[in-house]
Every structure is written in structure tokens, then in C-alpha cells.
Design a protein around this motif. Structure first.
Motif, PDB file in Angstrom:
ATOM      1  N   VAL A  41      39.149  38.074  45.544  1.00 21.23           N
ATOM      2  CA  VAL A  41      40.599  37.946  45.345  1.00 21.23           C
ATOM      3  C   VAL A  41      40.889  37.664  43.874  1.00 21.23           C
ATOM      4  O   VAL A  41      41.769  38.298  43.256  1.00 21.23           O
ATOM      5  CB  VAL A  41      41.181  36.831  46.251  1.00 21.23           C
ATOM      6  CG1 VAL A  41      42.628  36.517  45.875  1.00 21.23           C
ATOM      7  CG2 VAL A  41      41.092  37.240  47.724  1.00 21.23           C
ATOM      8  N   VAL A  42      40.136  36.750  43.279  1.00 22.68           N
ATOM      9  CA  VAL A  42      40.348  36.420  41.861  1.00 22.68           C
ATOM     10  C   VAL A  42      40.172  37.679  41.003  1.00 22.68           C
ATOM     11  O   VAL A  42      40.983  37.959  40.116  1.00 22.68           O
ATOM     12  CB  VAL A  42      39.369  35.299  41.404  1.00 22.68           C
ATOM     13  CG1 VAL A  42      39.321  35.192  39.889  1.00 22.68           C
ATOM     14  CG2 VAL A  42      39.778  33.955  42.009  1.00 22.68           C
ATOM     15  N   ALA A  43      39.130  38.451  41.282  1.00 25.38           N
ATOM     16  CA  ALA A  43      38.880  39.668  40.502  1.00 25.38           C
ATOM     17  C   ALA A  43      40.088  40.604  40.555  1.00 25.38           C
ATOM     18  O   ALA A  43      40.510  41.168  39.542  1.00 25.38           O
ATOM     19  CB  ALA A  43      37.631  40.382  41.010  1.00 25.38           C
ATOM     20  N   ARG A  44      40.665  40.729  41.747  1.00 27.81           N
ATOM     21  CA  ARG A  44      41.826  41.614  41.894  1.00 27.81           C
ATOM     22  C   ARG A  44      43.052  41.037  41.204  1.00 27.81           C
ATOM     23  O   ARG A  44      43.814  41.748  40.554  1.00 27.81           O
ATOM     24  CB  ARG A  44      42.096  41.890  43.376  1.00 27.81           C
ATOM     25  CG  ARG A  44      41.096  42.879  43.959  1.00 27.81           C
ATOM     26  CD  ARG A  44      41.045  42.849  45.474  1.00 27.81           C
ATOM     27  NE  ARG A  44      40.145  43.871  45.992  1.00 27.81           N
ATOM     28  CZ  ARG A  44      38.800  43.778  46.009  1.00 27.81           C
ATOM     29  NH1 ARG A  44      38.210  42.698  45.529  1.00 27.81           N
ATOM     30  NH2 ARG A  44      38.056  44.761  46.494  1.00 27.81           N
ATOM     31  N   GLU A  45      43.265  39.741  41.342  1.00 28.17           N
ATOM     32  CA  GLU A  45      44.435  39.120  40.697  1.00 28.17           C
ATOM     33  C   GLU A  45      44.333  39.226  39.167  1.00 28.17           C
ATOM     34  O   GLU A  45      45.343  39.292  38.476  1.00 28.17           O
ATOM     35  CB  GLU A  45      44.573  37.644  41.112  1.00 28.17           C
ATOM     36  CG  GLU A  45      44.853  37.415  42.591  1.00 28.17           C
ATOM     37  CD  GLU A  45      46.282  37.801  43.006  1.00 28.17           C
ATOM     38  OE1 GLU A  45      47.158  37.904  42.131  1.00 28.17           O
ATOM     39  OE2 GLU A  45      46.502  38.013  44.224  1.00 28.17           O
ATOM     40  N   LEU A  46      43.097  39.243  38.659  1.00 34.20           N
ATOM     41  CA  LEU A  46      42.896  39.328  37.208  1.00 34.20           C
ATOM     42  C   LEU A  46      42.844  40.772  36.714  1.00 34.20           C
ATOM     43  O   LEU A  46      42.633  41.017  35.526  1.00 34.20           O
ATOM     44  CB  LEU A  46      41.594  38.617  36.807  1.00 34.20           C
ATOM     45  CG  LEU A  46      41.585  37.091  36.932  1.00 34.20           C
ATOM     46  CD1 LEU A  46      40.167  36.555  36.723  1.00 34.20           C
ATOM     47  CD2 LEU A  46      42.541  36.453  35.928  1.00 34.20           C
TER      48      LEU A  46
END
Ligand SMILES: N[C@@H](CCC(=O)N[C@@H](CS)C(=O)NCC(=O)O)C(=O)O
Length: 204
Positions: free
Chosen positions: A19-24
Motif C-alpha cells: 500500500v505504501v509503495a502505491r501511495e508513494l
């Protein structure tokens, strides 16, 4: 060379990183490799002797073997998360994040206990962990008003959202939404974020 993220479709630690990878906005730079860490062999064990997912191999070939470490690293590579305030508010938000991290640890602990042969499982241990999960949910409920529903969120929201999603997957009988309207209401919109939708675990 793309970064390589070893993960499993159901691991909440891996989902947090995904999720973090996508949000970033980093998803295109990362190849996700699905494995079962419980039966992994060969290459993966050479990469992470702990045999745990998530494990990230950076584009420089460095191995990062833990979700918190990977989240810290990815934040140096991309933008798109709301940064934490300074001062007292910072510790309030981090407290929520750490409660959610503890929720994940406890729920995974419960799941590990259930993987043992039935004769070796401890009903007391499972009940103790479920009680801790209920109390922690109540604590998060009392602070649910502080969780963001804005276009960009913080790592705290991601930990809370992933923890709640994992309870839906592994502990549906807990009915965490019951009498926790604040969290339930917040999660309704958080779960619709594209990063959450793209990382939904398969139904078991
Ligand atoms: N502290 C680690 C925990 C990772 C972890 O325990 N992952 C589980 C999957 S949910 C795993 O790989 N288990 C395999 C094993 O323990 O052998 C993190 O935050 O990344």
C-alpha cells in the motif's frame, strides 16, 4: 533494474508495504514476487535467512528484511504521504500507528497458533490474544476521529487500515465493526483507496 518485493497475498506486513509503495507512486519501480515464506527454499532463504515476507531487494541489490524498514526506505524514494506533525501531536499519531502494528502482530500470532496441530494449540493463548485485539480495537475506536480521510494519508492510517483488513480476513467472527462506529465509518472510505483495492487479499 526494478526493486524486487518478496511478499505473500495474505501477509498484512507485506500489504502495508504494498500500500505504501502505491501511495508513494513507486509501484512501477517494484516487481512483486509472491512466495510462501513457510515453505520457501533456495534463493529466498539466501536473500533473507529469517524467511519472512516482506523482503525488499533494492535496485542497488541491498536486502531490507522487515516491513518497518522497507516503509522507511520507500519514503526516501517517493512522495505522496502526509508527513507527521511535530510536537505532542506526533506522538499521538505514532501511538495509533504502534497500536495498529501491535494489532497486526497479535492477530498474526493467533494465526500462527492456529496453524499448529490441533492437539498442540492452546485455547488459553488464543483467547488471551483475542482479548488483547478487542481492547486495542476499543482504544483505536476512542481515537478514530483523528484518522485522516484526506487525499494523502500518513503511515498511521495505512497501518490501521491494513490491520482492520487483516481482521476481516482472519478473525471475521470478532465482528470488529460492532459498537465501533468511528473505526467502521473511517474504514469504509479508507478501504476504497486504489492502493487498498489493488492489494486485497484473496478470499480464503
Ligand atoms: N517484523 C516483520 C514480521 C514479518 C512476518 O512475520 N511475516 C510473516 C508473514 S505474515 C512471515 O513471513 N512468516 C514466516 C515465518 O515466520 O516463517 C515485519 O514487520 O516485516
Amino acid at each position: 533494474m526494478k526493486m524486487k518485493l518478496y511478499c505473500s497475498p495474505t501477509s498484512p506486513y507485506a500489504r502495508k508495504v504494498r500500500v505504501v509503495a502505491r501511495e508513494l507512486g513507486l509501484a512501477d519501480l517494484i516487481e512483486e514476487v509472491m512466495i510462501d515464506p513457510h515453505t520457501a527454499s533456495g534463493n529466498f532463504l539466501d536473500t533473507n535467512p529469517l524467511s519472512k515476507v516482506p523482503t525488499l531487494v533494492t535496485d542497488k541489490g541491498q536486502v531490507l528484511p522487515d516491513s518497518k524498514l522497507i516503509v522507511e526506505y520507500l519514503q526516501t524514494r517517493g512522495r505522496g504521504l502526509t508527513s507527521l506533525p511535530r510536537g505532542a501531536a506526533r506522538w499521538g499519531i505514532l501511538r495509533q500507528q504502534w497500536l495498529a502494528e501491535g494489532l497486526i502482530d497479535t492477530a498474526v500470532g493467533c494465526q500462527m497458533e492456529k496453524r499448529r496441530p490441533a492437539a498442540l494449540q492452546s485455547a488459553d493463548m488464543i483467547e488471551r490474544q483475542l482479548a488483547a485485539i478487542r481492547r486495542t480495537l476499543d482504544a483505536l475506536e476512542s481515537e478514530a476521529g483523528g484518522l485522516l480521510t484526506t487525499e494523502t494519508v500518513r503511515t498511521a492510517e495505512i497501518s490501521v487500515g491494513v490491520a482492520l483488513g487483516y481482521l476481516d480476513l482472519r478473525q471475521p467472527q470478532l465482528q470488529w465493526r460492532s459498537r465501533r462506529e468511528g473505526l467502521a465509518h473511517w474504514y469504509l472510505s479508507f478501504a476504497l483507496r486504489p492502493s487498498m483495492q489493488a492489494t486485497q487479499p484473496p478470499a480464503t
